[in-house]
Write a protein that holds these residues in place. Structure first.
Motif: not given
Lengths: 331, 331
Positions: A1, A3, A11, A13, A140, B232-234, B265
């Motif tokens: 992804m 990061l 933190g 995206l 991705r 917070d997606p991650v 996600l």
């Protein structure tokens, strides 16, 4: 992804990031592209051009320099790019090889980008920006190899909307009645062709006025071509009904606000509405179906599905009606 | 649908109308309700109360008088009402009979309403408004008969969110991993119970902090209770993964913006995200899935499904954990 490429804030995206690290050295899983052209998002180019006039080139360069990506901070949008694959790490799952000419199908708002020619060849008058530099694709990310048999602008224009026919083909079952709103447009015409291929028994193409109706009739993609204002729920439902509806599946491809209620009303109980228009209001759809006691499944049009670019290009090649509409728009 | 009651502008649906005809004489298919109480939408009551203070009663009366419905022109929202069925036309498909005590499950923004007591018993300090007057239900309206075995506030509070468990039960298949975001809330707890009933193998309840986690653990509705920030997606995806995910089905029940990327996600490829939060952004969901190359089906949570109120009440009766959470909120 990607990061690991996010510099700030940590933190989030890449799309949400203020700044990405666009350095050319690859991490495992990445691909580096030698950039040939940026296609700025239409809304982004208009905003930049209106605000900065002749200084638009300097402004685009400043954004890319500051953010490590072409992410217009006002419109929030980016665009896509065309380039040639330069280096592929062994861990990359994208199936690309050096020398492939590709278009990125993920937004420039999440693509690390560095420009090395100062955009010297761009006159600033078009969203098509000749450029030199490099961009990074993550594991991705999505990129499509440009086909040899089609002009690049035509291929790009198809890839831009390739999520719509892919999802339509998945949802439509043999024998269905399918209504497409905005049927003479890019995603609309591809959705009609995809629905036909999925075995739809009756295709109803909704267009806003006579000029579009003539185009769609010439293209021969729909069984019924209907002129209706999709923002008028009662008129739309009546028109679809008269053309052989209500629809089992209604596909909303027209980028005007206020089409939620009409598309729900035009769909039978137990049917499905697919919203591809970015003008769709989530709450208007949710509350509208509830207020109408409409037992319909409502799908958020996902721009990605495996194989979506190949499917759309294949529909363009095999359906002269689709190709005619696309070429007409580019002419 | 009640088009015959629309006074202005002509041709729109009752919800979009500026003014409805609230006269008590019934058209074929209609039902008249003797009103006992209005429950104003929370956002609407807050706006009216902030702006008009002690004059809030006069303002509500003025809106109903002017529009023929309780449709707050600023917030665009209404609420629901409780009353007793007064007269039913033979053509009505709703299955109601005179004397039934019902709650309307369609918004007051589309319900013809006339008040006859000047709201004299309302102190203006609560969104619960004792009222006398009448309201009209159309053939496509939805009203649920209030159960005898439950207190009215409890039954109303369940009916308010009954679309969520109905759609969850439809989508979840036996053996699935299901993640519910906002799992200790009203629609969240009902969705967990519905997913269990549909045969889910593993239920992951996501909550924002320890107090909610304790409540959900006590209720015993989830196999895993996880504290995570859904914005917070991650972090969210990692938490769901650690609890046995990714999810086959993710249900978003928390009314805060910015949960689209995380829920996508947290869901496996080929899985489904159901958005029940009115804070959902259509474009964030659509572009987010595309940017992440996530092959997920995304559903707009429809507040209506046949039998949704009965299902939700039944879950409340049969699941002490659900009932405990609801009663805790009303206490």
């Amino acid at each position: 992804m990607g990061l690991h490429r996010v510099v700030a804030p940590v933190g989030v995206l890449p799309q949400a990031a203020e700044r990405l690290d666009a350095s050319p050295e690859l991490w495992p899983g990445e691909v580096r592209i030698r950039v040939e052209r940026l296609n700025l998002d239409a809304a982004s180019f208009r905003q930049l051009s209106d605000k900065h006039g002749d200084a638009v080139r300097a402004e685009v360069l400043a954004i890319i320099e500051a953010r490590g990506k072409m992410h217009n901070p006002v419109t929030g949008s980016g665009g896509m790019l065309v380039g040639v694959v330069d280096e592929v790490t062994p861990e990359s799952p994208l199936g690309l090889k050096p020398g492939d000419r590709v278009a990125t199908l993920v937004s420039l708002t999440l693509t690390p980008l560095r420009i090395t020619d100062g955009l010297a060849r761009w006159d600033g008058h078009s969203e098509q920006v000749p450029a030199e530099g490099h961009a990074i694709l993550f594991a991705r990310s999505i990129a499509a190899v440009l086909p040899y048999d089609l002009p690049v602008p035509l291929a790009l224009s198809v890839m831009d909307v390739c999520g719509a026919p892919a999802l339509t083909q998945r949802v439509v079952t043999p024998g269905s009645v399918v209504a497409v709103i905005g049927a003479a447009g890019k995603s609309g015409s591809l959705s009609l062709a995809a629905a036909r291929r999925a075995g739809a028994a009756r295709l109803i193409g909704i267009v806003p006025h006579a000029r579009e109706a003539e185009k769609l009739t010439t293209a021969g993609l729909a069984d019924e071509v209907v002129i209706a204002d999709a923002r008028d729920p009662v008129a739309l439902a009546a028109a679809v009904s008269q053309a052989g509806g209500p629809a089992d599946v209604t596909v909303v491809c027209v980028d005007v606000p206020g089409c939620e209620h009409g598309s729900i009303l035009a769909t039978r109980d137990g049917g499905t509405v697919i919203f591809f228009s970015m003008a769709t209001s989530f709450s208007a759809a949710a509350l509208g179906a509830e207020g109408l006691a409409a037992d319909v499944t409502m799908l958020v049009g996902n721009g990605y599905a495996p194989g979506h670019a190949d499917l759309a290009l294949d529909l363009l090649r095999s359906e002269p009606g689709v190709r005619g509409l696309f070429e007409g728009r580019l002419a």
